[in-house]
Enzyme design. Structure first.
Site, mmCIF file in Angstrom:
data_model
loop_
_atom_site.group_PDB
_atom_site.id
_atom_site.type_symbol
_atom_site.label_atom_id
_atom_site.label_comp_id
_atom_site.label_asym_id
_atom_site.label_seq_id
_atom_site.Cartn_x
_atom_site.Cartn_y
_atom_site.Cartn_z
ATOM 1 N N GLY A 39 -26.619 1.436 20.578
ATOM 2 C CA GLY A 39 -25.664 0.668 19.342
ATOM 3 C C GLY A 39 -24.762 2.010 18.460
ATOM 4 O O GLY A 39 -24.647 2.810 18.784
ATOM 5 N N THR B 207 -22.437 4.330 24.452
ATOM 6 C CA THR B 207 -23.403 5.246 25.259
ATOM 7 C C THR B 207 -25.273 4.312 26.779
ATOM 8 O O THR B 207 -24.960 3.400 26.662
ATOM 9 C CB THR B 207 -25.514 5.121 23.899
HETATM 10 N N1 GLY Z 1 -25.236 5.301 19.776
HETATM 11 C C1 GLY Z 1 -24.760 6.197 19.806
HETATM 12 C C2 GLY Z 1 -23.618 6.691 18.459
HETATM 13 O O1 GLY Z 1 -23.937 5.868 17.476
HETATM 14 O O2 GLY Z 1 -22.982 8.210 19.138
#
Ligand code: GLY
Length: 371
Positions: free
Chosen positions: A290, A239
């Site tokens: 995360g 991300t």
């Molecule tokens: N933090 C992005 C996801 O877990 O999709």
């Protein structure tokens, strides 16, 4: 907009144990805060797990966002989008070009979201083949809806005239190869106890062994563009995100992702869920990164925001919310308020911030700080 914590109905004691400061105390702290801390700021991360050596990516992105802020004044959302677009174009990060592949080694399902301090929110989940998924979230925010998913979201994106792009890269294929190796070695955490083959929901058959999985990747490679990755493997998982504060104290946050490293068709993480991956309001802006499942369970962004609203500094708010999340879960957060800004992560996380005076990067301050 009222948060569950503000209503006092969140059952978790950890943040609730932090005594709320009185309104007066908050006002005094704000009045006493260094005026240099309050001003336009763009702070971006390249994902939990990304090494500080990659903070040049967020650094370029925050420069672009800041330039937009300078040219468009109060438009925090425009600055957030410009920052995210830059990171979506950087193949080293898991968003836009370079987004994670799903377990079938072919599909990419991207999620994106944005929010501002007027409770304007838009999100999209499970879209493919678009250079800038964040632009779809922006268009959702301008619609009567908050969240579009899957086929409907893809068709909606088709009405926007956005640039199409094959987002798969050699880096993403190499990362999935490492994921397959862990999966078939029984070292992929909860996947080792889950019969994922029984629940395989792709059009192609599930691989029974590691060499069959690698053959899926080779087949994907055969029809693909791009050269082999020239970098050593890294643990970048997740991300890209940004938080923005304007000169007048307006706030926005935005996120874009290809999802987690191992994922079946239809899996959605924290990014498009309001209060999980991001939150913005009159007290500040928060963007997480995360493991989406952990971020959703802990309602990370809303809880950090709630602490900002109670007068905690961003660094303290991040520390209070992330301190009990296991490093194995892997979570990072960036946040800004009128008391400063902060970053924090359970492992390394490339980030960069830009204000009127300087640009700061993760390779000069690792982990967290107040500015
Ligand atoms: N933090 C992005 C996801 O877990 O999709």
């Amino acid at each position: 907009m009222v948060l569950p914590l503000a209503l006092g109905c969140d059952p978790r004691p950890r943040v609730g144990e932090v005594p709320p400061r009185s309104v007066d105390a908050v006002a005094v702290e704000r009045a006493a805060s260094d005026p240099a801390r309050v001003g336009p700021l763009v702070l971006a991360h390249g994902g939990q797990g990304s090494p500080a050596s990659r903070s040049d990516g967020p650094a370029v992105a925050v420069d672009r966002g800041f330039a937009r802020l300078e040219s468009e004044g109060e438009d925090a959302v425009a600055a957030a989008i410009a920052t995210i677009e830059s990171l979506e174009d950087d193949p080293r990060f898991n968003a836009g070009t370079g987004a994670n592949l799903r377990l079938d080694a072919r599909s990419i399902e991207a999620d994106a979201a944005l929010m501002d301090d007027r409770a304007r929110f838009g999100a999209v989940a499970g879209i493919a083949d678009l250079r800038h998924p964040i632009r779809v979230a922006e268009a959702v925010a301008a619609s009567p809806h908050l969240l579009l998913v899957g086929e409907g979201a893809q068709a909606f994106a088709g009405t926007l005239g956005l640039e199409a792009r094959d987002l798969s890269t050699p880096q993403a294929r190499a990362k999935l190869a490492r994921g397959y190796a862990k999966l078939f070695a029984g070292e992929a955490g909860p996947w080792s106890e889950w019969d994922w083959r029984r629940h395989w929901n792709f059009a192609t058959p599930a691989p029974a062994k590691l060499d069959e999985a690698m053959a899926l990747l080779e087949a994907a490679e055969a029809g693909a563009q791009g050269e082999a990755p020239d970098e050593t493997p890294d643990e970048t998982k997740d991300t890209v995100g940004v938080v923005v504060r304007t000169a007048q104290g307006r706030y926005a946050a935005a996120l874009s992702t290809g999802g987690t490293t191992l994922a079946i068709h239809g899996r959605v993480g924290d990014v498009p869920l309001l209060g999980a991956g991001l939150y913005a309001g009159p007290h500040g802006a928060v963007a997480a990164t995360g493991k989406g499942e952990a971020i959703i369970r802990e309602l990370v962004a809303a809880r950090v925001y709630e602490l900002l609203a109670r007068g905690q500094t961003p660094a303290d708010a991040i520390r209070l919310v992330t301190r009990e999340i296991s490093p194995e879960e892997g979570v990072g957060v960036i946040a800004v308020s009128d008391l400063g800004w902060g970053t924090g992560a359970t492992s390394q996380m490339a980030w960069a911030a830009r204000d009127r005076d300087a640009r700061h990067r993760a390779d000069t301050w690792i982990q967290r700080q107040d500015r």
